[in-house]
Motif scaffolding. Structure first.
Motif, mmCIF file in Angstrom:
data_model
loop_
_atom_site.group_PDB
_atom_site.id
_atom_site.type_symbol
_atom_site.label_atom_id
_atom_site.label_comp_id
_atom_site.label_asym_id
_atom_site.label_seq_id
_atom_site.Cartn_x
_atom_site.Cartn_y
_atom_site.Cartn_z
ATOM 1 N N ASP A 276 0.814 -1.214 0.000
ATOM 2 C CA ASP A 276 0.000 0.000 0.000
ATOM 3 C C ASP A 276 0.846 1.262 0.000
ATOM 4 O OD1 ASP A 276 1.022 -0.016 2.550
ATOM 5 O OD2 ASP A 276 -0.898 -0.036 3.580
ATOM 6 N N GLY A 277 2.188 1.104 -0.116
ATOM 7 C CA GLY A 277 3.081 2.242 -0.147
ATOM 8 C C GLY A 277 3.592 2.674 1.209
ATOM 9 N N GLN A 278 3.019 2.136 2.265
ATOM 10 C CA GLN A 278 3.428 2.502 3.619
ATOM 11 C C GLN A 278 4.844 2.014 3.892
ATOM 12 O OE1 GLN A 278 0.843 0.965 6.684
ATOM 13 N NE2 GLN A 278 1.386 2.566 8.116
ATOM 14 N N ILE A 279 5.620 2.829 4.587
ATOM 15 C CA ILE A 279 7.016 2.499 4.874
ATOM 16 C C ILE A 279 7.203 2.337 6.381
ATOM 17 C CG2 ILE A 279 9.385 3.391 4.849
ATOM 18 C CD1 ILE A 279 8.738 4.706 2.176
ATOM 19 N N GLY A 280 7.953 1.310 6.758
ATOM 20 C CA GLY A 280 8.243 1.065 8.163
ATOM 21 C C GLY A 280 9.500 0.235 8.299
ATOM 22 N N TYR A 281 9.745 -0.255 9.498
ATOM 23 C CA TYR A 281 10.957 -1.016 9.789
ATOM 24 C C TYR A 281 10.600 -2.386 10.368
ATOM 25 C CZ TYR A 281 13.614 3.311 9.167
ATOM 26 O OH TYR A 281 14.183 4.451 8.642
ATOM 27 N N VAL A 282 11.376 -3.393 9.988
ATOM 28 C CA VAL A 282 11.204 -4.744 10.530
ATOM 29 C C VAL A 282 12.563 -5.281 10.956
ATOM 30 C CG1 VAL A 282 9.190 -5.226 9.079
ATOM 31 C CG2 VAL A 282 11.469 -5.880 8.274
ATOM 32 N N CYS A 283 12.543 -6.243 11.858
ATOM 33 C CA CYS A 283 13.780 -6.876 12.310
ATOM 34 C C CYS A 283 14.339 -7.755 11.192
ATOM 35 C CB CYS A 283 13.519 -7.703 13.562
ATOM 36 S SG CYS A 283 14.989 -8.503 14.225
ATOM 37 N N GLY A 284 15.550 -7.451 10.740
ATOM 38 C CA GLY A 284 16.147 -8.168 9.617
ATOM 39 C C GLY A 284 16.421 -9.630 9.888
ATOM 40 N N GLU A 285 16.410 -10.017 11.164
ATOM 41 C CA GLU A 285 16.632 -11.423 11.516
ATOM 42 C C GLU A 285 15.568 -12.324 10.910
ATOM 43 O OE1 GLU A 285 16.784 -14.187 15.590
ATOM 44 O OE2 GLU A 285 16.752 -11.987 15.729
ATOM 45 N N PHE A 286 14.394 -11.753 10.658
ATOM 46 C CA PHE A 286 13.274 -12.546 10.158
ATOM 47 C C PHE A 286 12.985 -12.287 8.682
ATOM 48 C CE2 PHE A 286 12.673 -11.860 14.717
ATOM 49 C CZ PHE A 286 12.653 -13.186 15.149
ATOM 50 N N LEU A 287 14.019 -11.852 7.953
ATOM 51 C CA LEU A 287 13.908 -11.676 6.507
ATOM 52 C C LEU A 287 14.882 -12.614 5.817
ATOM 53 C CD1 LEU A 287 13.746 -7.780 6.071
ATOM 54 C CD2 LEU A 287 11.851 -9.411 6.021
ATOM 55 N N SER A 288 14.497 -13.129 4.666
ATOM 56 C CA SER A 288 15.363 -14.011 3.883
ATOM 57 C C SER A 288 15.319 -13.582 2.423
ATOM 58 C CB SER A 288 14.896 -15.467 4.008
ATOM 59 O OG SER A 288 15.622 -16.302 3.123
ATOM 60 N N ASP A 289 16.498 -13.510 1.798
ATOM 61 C CA ASP A 289 16.562 -13.196 0.370
ATOM 62 C C ASP A 289 16.289 -14.437 -0.475
ATOM 63 O OD1 ASP A 289 17.215 -10.658 1.129
ATOM 64 O OD2 ASP A 289 19.361 -10.862 0.764
ATOM 65 N N ILE A 290 16.229 -15.582 0.163
ATOM 66 C CA ILE A 290 15.929 -16.847 -0.522
ATOM 67 C C ILE A 290 14.474 -17.203 -0.245
ATOM 68 C CG2 ILE A 290 16.518 -19.295 -0.685
ATOM 69 C CD1 ILE A 290 19.300 -18.575 0.375
ATOM 70 N N VAL A 291 13.769 -17.666 -1.263
ATOM 71 C CA VAL A 291 12.372 -18.047 -1.088
ATOM 72 C C VAL A 291 12.289 -19.187 -0.066
ATOM 73 C CG1 VAL A 291 10.289 -18.896 -2.201
ATOM 74 C CG2 VAL A 291 11.830 -17.395 -3.452
ATOM 75 N N PRO A 292 11.622 -18.994 1.067
ATOM 76 C CA PRO A 292 11.549 -20.050 2.090
ATOM 77 C C PRO A 292 10.821 -21.285 1.571
ATOM 78 C CG PRO A 292 10.853 -17.920 2.968
ATOM 79 C CD PRO A 292 10.926 -17.777 1.485
ATOM 80 N N LEU A 293 11.207 -22.432 2.088
ATOM 81 C CA LEU A 293 10.553 -23.684 1.721
ATOM 82 C C LEU A 293 9.069 -23.595 2.069
ATOM 83 C CD1 LEU A 293 10.931 -26.599 0.698
ATOM 84 C CD2 LEU A 293 11.277 -27.291 3.079
ATOM 85 N N GLY A 294 8.215 -23.837 1.117
ATOM 86 C CA GLY A 294 6.784 -23.766 1.336
ATOM 87 C C GLY A 294 6.157 -22.493 0.819
ATOM 88 N N ALA A 295 6.951 -21.414 0.732
ATOM 89 C CA ALA A 295 6.402 -20.132 0.287
ATOM 90 C C ALA A 295 5.929 -20.185 -1.155
ATOM 91 C CB ALA A 295 7.440 -19.025 0.458
ATOM 92 N N GLU A 296 6.560 -21.053 -1.968
ATOM 93 C CA GLU A 296 6.183 -21.130 -3.376
ATOM 94 C C GLU A 296 4.786 -21.692 -3.572
ATOM 95 O OE1 GLU A 296 8.402 -24.945 -2.342
ATOM 96 O OE2 GLU A 296 8.644 -22.793 -1.980
ATOM 97 N N ASN A 297 4.225 -22.294 -2.534
ATOM 98 C CA ASN A 297 2.874 -22.863 -2.632
ATOM 99 C C ASN A 297 1.780 -21.897 -2.183
ATOM 100 O OD1 ASN A 297 3.864 -25.355 -3.526
ATOM 101 N ND2 ASN A 297 4.191 -26.068 -1.430
ATOM 102 N N ILE A 298 2.168 -20.726 -1.682
ATOM 103 C CA ILE A 298 1.187 -19.765 -1.190
ATOM 104 C C ILE A 298 0.643 -18.953 -2.351
ATOM 105 C CG2 ILE A 298 0.804 -17.791 0.320
ATOM 106 C CD1 ILE A 298 2.918 -18.878 2.161
ATOM 107 N N GLY A 299 -0.682 -18.966 -2.491
ATOM 108 C CA GLY A 299 -1.330 -18.265 -3.586
ATOM 109 C C GLY A 299 -1.870 -16.913 -3.182
ATOM 110 N N GLU A 300 -2.999 -16.537 -3.761
ATOM 111 C CA GLU A 300 -3.568 -15.214 -3.556
ATOM 112 C C GLU A 300 -4.166 -15.050 -2.164
ATOM 113 O OE1 GLU A 300 -6.876 -14.485 -6.094
ATOM 114 O OE2 GLU A 300 -7.861 -16.390 -5.642
#
Length: 237
Positions: free
Chosen positions: A115-139
């Motif tokens: 929605d364009g909103q900007i904020g901050y998140v803890c980088g410990e819980f971010l991954s540049d690699i697609v997590p296992l299982g994420a590829e199955n999540i749809g709309e």
């Protein structure tokens, strides 16, 4: 079985920014992602420039601007500024794809939501690699009320101990009850990154409401009532 309703790394570019309040203090520890972004920017010929951005907590928090896509590895709070002491402005579901636009020296990342909103998140819980299982999540199917039930008489009345409305016996961490006009029987969904299957209905489960089956009544009560964005699974039966 029927459940009664209970209340129950991408392209990097250099732009070093300084965040401080009062006296400027040297950061005691520099985050690895921040260091990598800084080195990458320098290796590409960039010359990071320091400039004050915003005043927070009496410490110098530096930020390198980046452009990359990452995925959340858990349900993640988005904060107004980089730290748990600041107001939560949004929440991201597990495995959500997010646009990262800054990496901070204290391990937090600046993100821009859909929605364009900007904020901050803890980088410990971010991954540049697609997590296992994420590829199955749809709309996204929208935000639902989430409650919990078990097979006891309090939750299920005289259907206690019997099969679900689908004919299958309930399985913890898999079976959910839902309104069949919203989520038809057999629909596989993701809630906070975990996959479930609609196998049951309930007299109090109507509209955007799912009831998750758990093993005992105490757990059902203690989990209470919550809200979560639900996603369709790409692997439907």
């Amino acid at each position: 079985m029927r459940a009664f309703m209970r209340m129950g790394a991408g392209i990097l570019f250099a732009c070093l920014m300084l965040v401080s309040v009062g006296p400027v203090y040297a950061a005691e520890m520099i985050d690895a992602d921040y260091s990598a972004a800084l080195l990458s920017a320098m290796s590409e010929g960039g010359i990071p420039q320091e400039q004050p951005v915003e005043e927070i907590s009496g410490q110098a928090i530096q930020e390198i601007a980046v452009e990359k896509e990452s995925y959340t590895t858990d349900v993640l709070a988005v904060r107004r500024l980089p730290g748990t002491e600041y107001d939560e402005i949004a929440k991201l579901a597990q495995y959500a794809k997010i646009h990262v636009i800054g990496v901070c020296s204290n391990g937090w990342s600046r993100v821009q939501m859909e929605d364009g909103q900007i904020g901050y998140v803890c980088g410990e819980f971010l991954s540049d690699i697609v997590p296992l299982g994420a590829e199955n999540i749809g709309e996204s199917l929208g935000v639902f009320t989430v409650t919990y039930y078990c097979a006891c008489e309090v939750c299920c009345g005289w259907w206690s101990g019997g099969p679900t409305a689908s004919g299958a016996y309930p399985v913890a961490d898999w079976t959910v009850a839902a309104d069949p006009e919203v989520l038809p029987m057999g629909t596989r969904i993701y809630i906070n990154g975990h996959e479930y299957c609609v196998e049951d209905t309930g007299s109090g489960v109507e509209g955007n409401h799912v009831d998750i089956y758990v093993t005992d009544h105490d757990l059902a009560v203690n989990n209470g009532v919550g809200y979560a964005e639900i996603f369709a699974s790409k692997q439907q039966q």
